[in-house]
Write a protein that holds these residues in place. Structure first.
Motif, PDB file in Angstrom:
ATOM      1  N   ARG A 185       0.913  -1.344   0.119  1.00 38.18           N
ATOM      2  CA  ARG A 185       0.157  -0.049  -0.075  1.00 38.18           C
ATOM      3  C   ARG A 185       0.822   1.270   0.029  1.00 38.18           C
ATOM      4  O   ARG A 185       0.671   2.122  -0.758  1.00 38.18           O
ATOM      5  N   TYR A 186       1.874   1.359   0.837  1.00 35.19           N
ATOM      6  CA  TYR A 186       2.640   2.638   0.951  1.00 35.19           C
ATOM      7  C   TYR A 186       3.383   2.903  -0.460  1.00 35.19           C
ATOM      8  O   TYR A 186       3.640   3.955  -0.699  1.00 35.19           O
ATOM      9  N   LEU A 187       3.552   1.653  -1.223  1.00 32.24           N
ATOM     10  CA  LEU A 187       4.228   2.028  -2.622  1.00 32.24           C
ATOM     11  C   LEU A 187       3.195   2.547  -3.448  1.00 32.24           C
ATOM     12  O   LEU A 187       3.434   3.455  -4.105  1.00 32.24           O
ATOM     13  N   ALA A 188       1.903   1.781  -3.483  1.00 30.66           N
ATOM     14  CA  ALA A 188       0.832   2.253  -4.394  1.00 30.66           C
ATOM     15  C   ALA A 188       0.533   3.838  -4.196  1.00 30.66           C
ATOM     16  O   ALA A 188       0.496   4.534  -4.946  1.00 30.66           O
ATOM     17  N   GLU A 189       0.715   4.059  -2.767  1.00 32.71           N
ATOM     18  CA  GLU A 189       0.529   5.710  -2.449  1.00 32.71           C
ATOM     19  C   GLU A 189       1.365   6.573  -3.112  1.00 32.71           C
ATOM     20  O   GLU A 189       1.101   7.675  -3.367  1.00 32.71           O
ATOM     21  N   LYS A 190       2.646   6.134  -3.273  1.00 33.88           N
ATOM     22  CA  LYS A 190       3.790   6.861  -3.878  1.00 33.88           C
ATOM     23  C   LYS A 190       3.849   6.600  -5.377  1.00 33.88           C
ATOM     24  O   LYS A 190       4.968   7.004  -6.091  1.00 33.88           O
ATOM     25  N   GLY A 191       2.838   5.753  -5.982  1.00 33.63           N
ATOM     26  CA  GLY A 191       2.917   5.749  -7.451  1.00 33.63           C
ATOM     27  C   GLY A 191       3.935   4.737  -7.862  1.00 33.63           C
ATOM     28  O   GLY A 191       4.566   4.767  -9.063  1.00 33.63           O
ATOM     29  N   LEU A 192       4.339   3.645  -6.886  1.00 34.77           N
ATOM     30  CA  LEU A 192       5.421   2.972  -7.129  1.00 34.77           C
ATOM     31  C   LEU A 192       4.686   1.574  -7.382  1.00 34.77           C
ATOM     32  O   LEU A 192       3.571   1.442  -6.717  1.00 34.77           O
ATOM     33  N   GLN A 193       5.680   0.513  -7.617  1.00 33.51           N
ATOM     34  CA  GLN A 193       5.165  -0.850  -7.679  1.00 33.51           C
ATOM     35  C   GLN A 193       6.235  -2.007  -6.989  1.00 33.51           C
ATOM     36  O   GLN A 193       7.368  -1.548  -7.031  1.00 33.51           O
ATOM     37  N   ASN A 194       5.666  -2.946  -6.293  1.00 33.63           N
ATOM     38  CA  ASN A 194       6.551  -3.857  -5.832  1.00 33.63           C
ATOM     39  C   ASN A 194       6.979  -4.824  -7.194  1.00 33.63           C
ATOM     40  O   ASN A 194       6.176  -5.468  -7.510  1.00 33.63           O
ATOM     41  N   TYR A 195       8.195  -4.488  -7.474  1.00 31.08           N
ATOM     42  CA  TYR A 195       8.752  -5.200  -8.843  1.00 31.08           C
ATOM     43  C   TYR A 195       9.527  -6.255  -8.614  1.00 31.08           C
ATOM     44  O   TYR A 195       9.061  -7.446  -9.329  1.00 31.08           O
ATOM     45  N   TRP A 196      10.040  -6.574  -7.491  1.00 27.53           N
ATOM     46  CA  TRP A 196      10.707  -8.001  -7.201  1.00 27.53           C
ATOM     47  C   TRP A 196       9.659  -8.885  -6.926  1.00 27.53           C
ATOM     48  O   TRP A 196       9.923 -10.055  -7.329  1.00 27.53           O
ATOM     49  N   GLY A 197       8.699  -8.657  -6.215  1.00 28.91           N
ATOM     50  CA  GLY A 197       7.719  -9.688  -5.915  1.00 28.91           C
ATOM     51  C   GLY A 197       7.734 -10.486  -4.547  1.00 28.91           C
ATOM     52  O   GLY A 197       7.055 -11.467  -4.335  1.00 28.91           O
ATOM     53  N   TYR A 198       8.496 -10.194  -3.660  1.00 28.69           N
ATOM     54  CA  TYR A 198       8.977 -10.712  -2.677  1.00 28.69           C
ATOM     55  C   TYR A 198       7.817 -10.495  -1.335  1.00 28.69           C
ATOM     56  O   TYR A 198       7.922  -9.945  -0.401  1.00 28.69           O
ATOM     57  N   ASN A 199       6.274 -10.852  -2.002  1.00 28.66           N
ATOM     58  CA  ASN A 199       5.309 -10.254  -0.988  1.00 28.66           C
ATOM     59  C   ASN A 199       4.167 -11.079  -1.466  1.00 28.66           C
ATOM     60  O   ASN A 199       3.124 -10.815  -1.902  1.00 28.66           O
ATOM     61  N   THR A 200       4.129 -12.719  -1.298  1.00 29.83           N
ATOM     62  CA  THR A 200       3.503 -13.489  -1.612  1.00 29.83           C
ATOM     63  C   THR A 200       1.807 -13.428  -1.313  1.00 29.83           C
ATOM     64  O   THR A 200       1.625 -13.349   0.182  1.00 29.83           O
TER      65      THR A 200
END
Length: 723
Positions: free
Chosen positions: A226-241
């Motif tokens: 969520r904190y990335l989405a609110e900054k307009g960023l993406q979890n790119y690596w994917g270590y968030n299953t």
């Protein structure tokens, strides 16, 4: 518009079976099974095919050994579903049931829709003065992705695993999206997808480069924080299953699971293995302030390790807020079922386990022979695939390099740090350098392992790229939005005199040579080499050593042509071909330093610049940064896979991390003259084929590596003893 089979109301509910877990289509109907030890009631919610509208809700009345189950004979593949689970909401006792939250099936093999962040996703009322002890009654279904029943049928044809021996592997760590996103040779609609990686241009590139195995960054379904989405960023690596069975659909051009299988089949047909980087140590639900999306609402106390002092809180050995509780047999079973699914149904060839020490923890301590490792060791499917550990986690006692059980290989960060520091020019390291070059027998030899237990790497996704390693002294992670506080501060990097890009030709030439030095060292070391995708192309992240949230040109490989890129690529091709052609660099056993056939010649000989053998005192010199290693072809003592004795040339590798040129004398060993195979002073490693005889000096330039070879010199047998 024609209605779907799944628009038909569910009127029949049969008892079903507790196994297999998840939603299983058997050709006639769908069995649903969900484990929850502490739940009081479980409801199965059925949605329309889009996942937007709930069609009906079914109470699961059957419960066998804490597994809730039912069978819907009218359900078909494609049906979307989720669970509402009732039970106590007592965080201080470890229970966080909230029947208003739609929950994802841990065994879901496909998803429809994407998560949309909203406060309704949390089991507690966000902003309430009681924090996570409060209770939220909003329905989270409008914001939660829905599970989808999968039709698993797929025509594999003659697909077979390449089964490449460990010692023959060359691993290439890549990101499915970033690898092909900017590649003009890949058809535009397929770029950044499984289909793009499985396309002819991608596979041809990998084959020409010479790698045997691709290691994919996480492809299990994951969430954007969520904190990335609110900054307009993406979890790119994917270590968030989010789901341990479903491939991430953001990487699917067709939005179908079979695209992943097609990619595997295409890579296998080219003889390339596929290893998955998997995250079983934690989930995307975070700590007590995280959302309630799946395991937390299904049975928090069973699925997660909780603090022994206060069960409101989580035992966090991962730095991600929670740790899966593999001490619980059903949680361990879930992980094992997931691993088997990816091997048996998706045909992958092995796994690299993120923060693998966390999987070994029992009651907070790392147990090397704990339940997880015992189960894998006896499993007839999993003990036949490649198992690689990231041998640490963030908890006390979590650093376990060299301590994983037989049958496992490990990412060897001792290798990474030793090689970086040596080529950076740090002193007092030639002993460490030599140990890592020859397979790290100090870490792996004592327990009966072989050199291939060491997965050697100098760069990986986490940290600087190779180009940035020689271009930056400090990290530059401002794009991540954390004021450059994130990422490792200890990089053992050296910018060669200027921070970042420069027009200084001398600095740029030195940087290219340093890259060649480290690549040559990596690919000629004993053990399993792992290349970071793009290092052979000079990929830069502009000094960002933690690009986990950069789903853009910072992380995507740049395929644009440039002379220095082409030269470096050819150099890597040459190195891999040299490694694959000579078993001397792919030994199955450690060097012993023993004499050959009773002569004074050894299987490995460490040399000083004057050509003589190094003594014990020389290893301790702080100023020493130059040494050579003689690898005797007659010292292989190995056989081919068909049982034939292996023979090879003699090799001499010279290393000079000093700034100045050193005259390195050929060793006084009988045999033919030496011929230069590689000299890293030259952009492609090429060098004049001038022969160099015994005792002759070679002008070993500063900051360079040279490989010489000659036909094998078989030492003479000792004279027979008198009768």
């Amino acid at each position: 518009m024609k209605s779907s089979d799944n628009d038909i109301p569910i009127t029949a509910v049969w008892p079903g079976k507790p196994y297999p877990r998840g939603a299983t289509w058997d050709g006639q109907g769908v069995n649903f099974a969900l484990f929850s030890e502490n739940a009081e009631k479980v409801e199965l919610a059925i949605f329309d095919d889009t996942g937007r509208r709930e069609r009906q809700r079914v109470t699961m009345r059957e419960r066998t050994d804490h597994v809730w189950h039912c069978y819907l004979p009218e359900a078909r593949p494609g049906v979307a579903y989720g669970y509402y689970v009732h039970g106590p909401y007592k965080p201080e006792e470890g229970h966080r049931f909230n029947p208003h939250k739609l929950l994802v099936d841990p065994y879901a093999k496909d998803f429809v829709g994407e998560l949309r962040w909203n406060d309704a996703l949390y089991g507690y009322t966000v902003g309430h003065k009681k924090e996570d002890l409060s209770f939220d009654r909003r329905d989270s279904a409008p914001y939660t992705p829905k599970c989808r029943v999968l039709e698993a049928a797929f025509t594999w044809g003659e697909d077979r695993r390449p089964e490449i021996p460990w010692h023959d592997m060359v691993i290439y760590e890549l990101h499915v999206r970033g690898f092909s996103m900017l590649n003009p040779q890949v058809p535009e609609p397929l770029r950044g997808t499984y289909a793009g990686l499985g396309s002819a241009p991608s596979i041809n590139y990998l084959k020409r480069l010479g790698v045997t195995t691709v290691e994919l960054l996480p492809v299990h379904s994951f969430l954007n924080d969520r904190y990335l989405a609110e900054k307009g960023l993406q979890n790119y690596w994917g270590y968030n299953t989010l789901g341990f069975f479903a491939p991430e659909m953001r990487y699917s051009h067709s939005r179908k699971v079979k695209e992943f299988k097609t990619m595997i089949r295409s890579l296998h047909s080219a003889g390339i293995e596929v290893i998955l980087d998997v995250v079983y140590n934690h989930t995307c639900e975070g700590n007590q302030f995280g959302p309630t999306l799946s395991l937390r609402g299904i049975d928090n106390a069973a699925y997660y390790m909780l603090s022994e002092q206060n069960r409101r809180y989580y035992a966090d050995f991962t730095g991600c807020g929670n740790t899966l509780n593999l001490m619980h047999p059903r949680v361990l079973q879930m992980v094992m079922d997931s691993l088997r699914y990816w091997v048996e149904e998706m045909h992958v060839d092995g796994f690299r386990f993120d923060l693998a020490s966390a999987l070994a923890r029992e009651r907070g301590r790392v147990e090397h022979l704990g339940g997880f490792f015992d189960v894998i060791r006896q499993d007839p499917t999993l003990n036949q695939v490649k198992l690689i550990a990231e041998p640490w986690d963030l908890g006390h006692g979590g650093y376990q390099v060299g301590n994983f059980p037989l049958g496992w290989a490990e990412w060897n960060d001792r290798y990474r740090d030793g090689m970086r520091a040596y080529w950076k020019g740090d002193g007092g390291l030639i002993g460490e350098f030599a140990t890592r070059l020859t397979g790290s027998s100090d870490l792996y030899g004592r327990s009966g392992k072989r050199p291939h237990a060491s997965v050697n790497f100098i760069t990986a996704h986490d940290g600087f790229t190779l180009h940035d390693l020689v271009s930056y002294n400090d990290k530059h992670n401002e794009a991540n939005g954390e004021d450059n506080r994130d990422g490792n501060n200890h990089n053992l990097s050296w910018n060669c005199g200027v921070e970042g890009p420069t027009d200084d030709a001398a600095v740029n030439e030195l940087r290219e040579r340093q890259k060649r030095n480290m690549l040559a060292t990596l690919l000629l070391s004993q053990g399993v080499p792992m290349l970071l995708a793009g290092d052979e192309l000079g990929h830069t992240q502009h000094g960002n050593n933690n690009a986990y949230c950069q789903d853009n040109e910072i992380s995507w490989l740049d395929w644009s042509p440039a002379p220095e890129r082409h030269a470096l690529h050819q150099f890597v091709q040459k190195l891999i071909a040299l490694r694959c052609s000579h078993p001397t660099f792919r030994r199955r056993d450690f060097f012993e330093g023993r004499s050959l056939l009773g002569s004074r010649l050894k299987d490995v000989l460490w040399l000083k610049p004057d050509g003589s053998e190094m003594g014990a005192a020389e290893w301790e010199h702080e100023h020493a940064r130059c040494l050579g290693v003689y690898l005797a072809g007659a010292g292989l003592d190995d056989v081919s896979r068909h049982g034939e004795p292996l023979q090879d040339d003699d090799f001499l590798i010279l290393f000079n991390a000093h700034e100045n040129e050193i005259a390195f004398h050929m060793p006084p060993i009988e045999g033919e003259a030496w011929t230069v195979q590689i000299d890293t002073v030259h952009p492609r490693g090429e060098a004049p084929p001038t022969p160099h005889g015994r005792g002759e000096p070679y002008a070993l330039q500063g900051r360079s590596l040279v490989v010489l070879s000659r036909p094998m010199h078989a030492p003479a047998l000792p004279p027979p003893s008198p009768e």
